[in-house]
Motif scaffolding. Structure first.
Motif, PDB file in Angstrom:
ATOM      1  N   GLY A 103     -14.955   7.894  -5.345  1.00  0.00           N
ATOM      2  CA  GLY A 103     -16.096   7.193  -4.767  1.00  0.00           C
ATOM      3  C   GLY A 103     -17.395   7.980  -4.863  1.00  0.00           C
ATOM      4  O   GLY A 103     -17.408   9.218  -4.854  1.00  0.00           O
ATOM      5  N   HIS A 144     -15.340   3.041   1.703  1.00  0.00           N
ATOM      6  CA  HIS A 144     -14.023   3.621   1.447  1.00  0.00           C
ATOM      7  C   HIS A 144     -13.355   4.134   2.723  1.00  0.00           C
ATOM      8  O   HIS A 144     -12.177   4.496   2.699  1.00  0.00           O
ATOM      9  N   ARG A 164      -8.904   9.168   3.695  1.00  0.00           N
ATOM     10  CA  ARG A 164     -10.112   8.337   3.770  1.00  0.00           C
ATOM     11  C   ARG A 164     -11.121   8.928   4.740  1.00  0.00           C
ATOM     12  O   ARG A 164     -12.311   9.023   4.444  1.00  0.00           O
ATOM     13  N   TYR A 190      -9.814   0.187   4.769  1.00  0.00           N
ATOM     14  CA  TYR A 190      -9.174  -0.586   3.707  1.00  0.00           C
ATOM     15  C   TYR A 190      -8.601  -1.868   4.305  1.00  0.00           C
ATOM     16  O   TYR A 190      -8.027  -1.859   5.400  1.00  0.00           O
TER      17      TYR A 190
END
Length: 284
Positions: free
Chosen positions: A255, A208, A198, A211
Motif C-alpha cells: 500500500g 488498508h 494491518r 477489511y
C-alpha cells in the motif's frame, strides 16, 4: 527420476485431464520432451518439471522472494488448521483435486499429507512462474503447471474438487471443469485476518486498516445460493525470526501509505489472527 521425467509420467497417466490452451482440443501424446494436442499444437515440458499452459508469458506482481517468505510461514503451520478443516469433510475415496492459484504449492502438499490414505490426483496451477518453480521442488506426487484461471487448460468435468485459497475466481470456468456432484471450495479472509499486521502497517484513516469481504461473499452466494459458509478463526504464534517473512508474504505491505517497520516494530509481532471463511458449493 528427474523432475521433467516425473512431469511427463504424470501427464501421460492423466492425459484426459488436460486440453490445449490454444485450441481447446484434447492432448494426444508425448513426443520427446513435448506434449502434442489433437490439432498438433506443441507444448514443451520445462526442465523444472511443469507445463507452461498459457497463451502468453503471463505476469504477476508476486516475485520469488514473496513465495519463499510464504513457504516459510506455511511450512511453520500458518494455514494448517484451514487445510485440516477442509480435508476433514472430504469423502474417504480417491479424488481429483485442482488447486487454483496454488502459489508455491505448500497448501496442496499439506492437503496430500492429510489425505495420505487416499490415492488422489492433485494438480495445482498459478500464473506466477516463480511460485510454480518452487512448487515443483515439493516432495509429493502432485503436478504443477502455469495456467490462467480464465482459460483453464483442463477438460470438461475433469475434477471432483476445485479449491482456491485467497485467489480470484472464474465461476463459469470452475463449473466447466468440475464433474457432476463435485464441489467448489473457496477460502476468503474475514475482517480480522492478520489484523495485527494491518494495524501495524497502516494508520486508522487508511483504507488498508480495515477489511470487508462482503462483496466477495455476496457474489459467491449469488452464484450458489445453497452454499455453506464455515468460519475458522485461531491465533498463530509467529516463530522467532519469521516476522519479516510474514510481512513479505502478503500484499499488505504494497500500500501507498505503508509504514516502514524497524526491527523493534517487527519484534512486536509475536502472534497473528487467522480469520477466514470456507465457502463450499455443490456443483450439479
Amino acid at each position: 527420476m528427474k523432475k521433467i521425467e516425473r512431469a511427463q509420467q504424470f501427464v501421460n497417466d492423466h492425459m484426459k485431464l488436460f486440453r490445449c490452451p490454444v485450441c481447446h482440443a484434447s492432448l494426444e501424446k508425448i513426443v520427446g520432451t513435448s506434449v502434442i494436442c489433437h490439432n498438433h499444437h506443441v507444448i514443451d515440458f520445462n526442465k523444472h518439471g511443469y507445463l507452461h499452459l498459457l497463451n502468453n508469458n503471463g505476469g504477476t506482481e508476486y516475485d520469488r522472494q514473496m513465495f519463499v517468505d510464504r513457504r516459510q510461514l506455511l511450512s511453520a503451520g500458518l494455514f494448517k488448521p484451514i487445510i485440516q478443516k477442509i480435508a476433514a469433510d472430504f469423502p474417504k475415496k480417491a479424488l481429483r483435486i485442482l488447486d487454483v492459484g496454488t502459489g508455491e504449492g505448500t497448501p496442496l502438499m499439506q492437503l496430500a499429507e492429510q489425505r495420505c490414505q487416499q490415492e488422489d490426483t492433485m494438480v495445482g496451477f498459478d500464473i506466477a512462474k516463480a511460485g510454480i518453480q518452487l512448487a515443483t521442488q515439493l516432495p509429493f506426487g502432485g503436478f504443477f503447471c502455469i495456467a490462467d484461471l480464465r482459460n483453464l487448460p483442463f477438460a470438461n468435468d475433469s475434477f471432483g474438487i476445485v479449491m482456491e485459497l485467497f485467489s480470484p475466481s472464474d465461476y463459469q470456468e470452475f463449473e466447466r471443469v468440475i464433474a457432476p456432484n463435485g464441489e467448489l471450495i473457496k477460502i476468503i479472509p474475514n475482517a480480522n485476518y492478520l489484523i495485527e499486521l494491518r494495524h501495524l502497517l497502516y494508520g486508522q484513516d487508511d483504507r488498508h486498516y480495515h477489511y470487508d469481504n462482503q462483496r466477495v461473499l455476496d457474489l459467491f452466494r449469488q452464484h450458489y445460493p445453497m452454499a455453506t459458509v464455515t468460519p475458522v478463526k485461531y491465533r498463530f504464534a509467529v516463530p522467532n525470526g519469521m516476522q519479516r517473512a510474514l510481512i513479505g508474504m502478503t500484499p499488505l505491505h504494497w500500500g501507498k501509505g505503508v509504514a516502514k517497520l524497524s526491527e523493534d516494530d517487527l519484534q512486536q509481532i509475536t502472534a497473528v489472527t487467522v480469520d477466514i471463511s470456507i465457502l463450499r458449493a455443490k456443483i450439479s
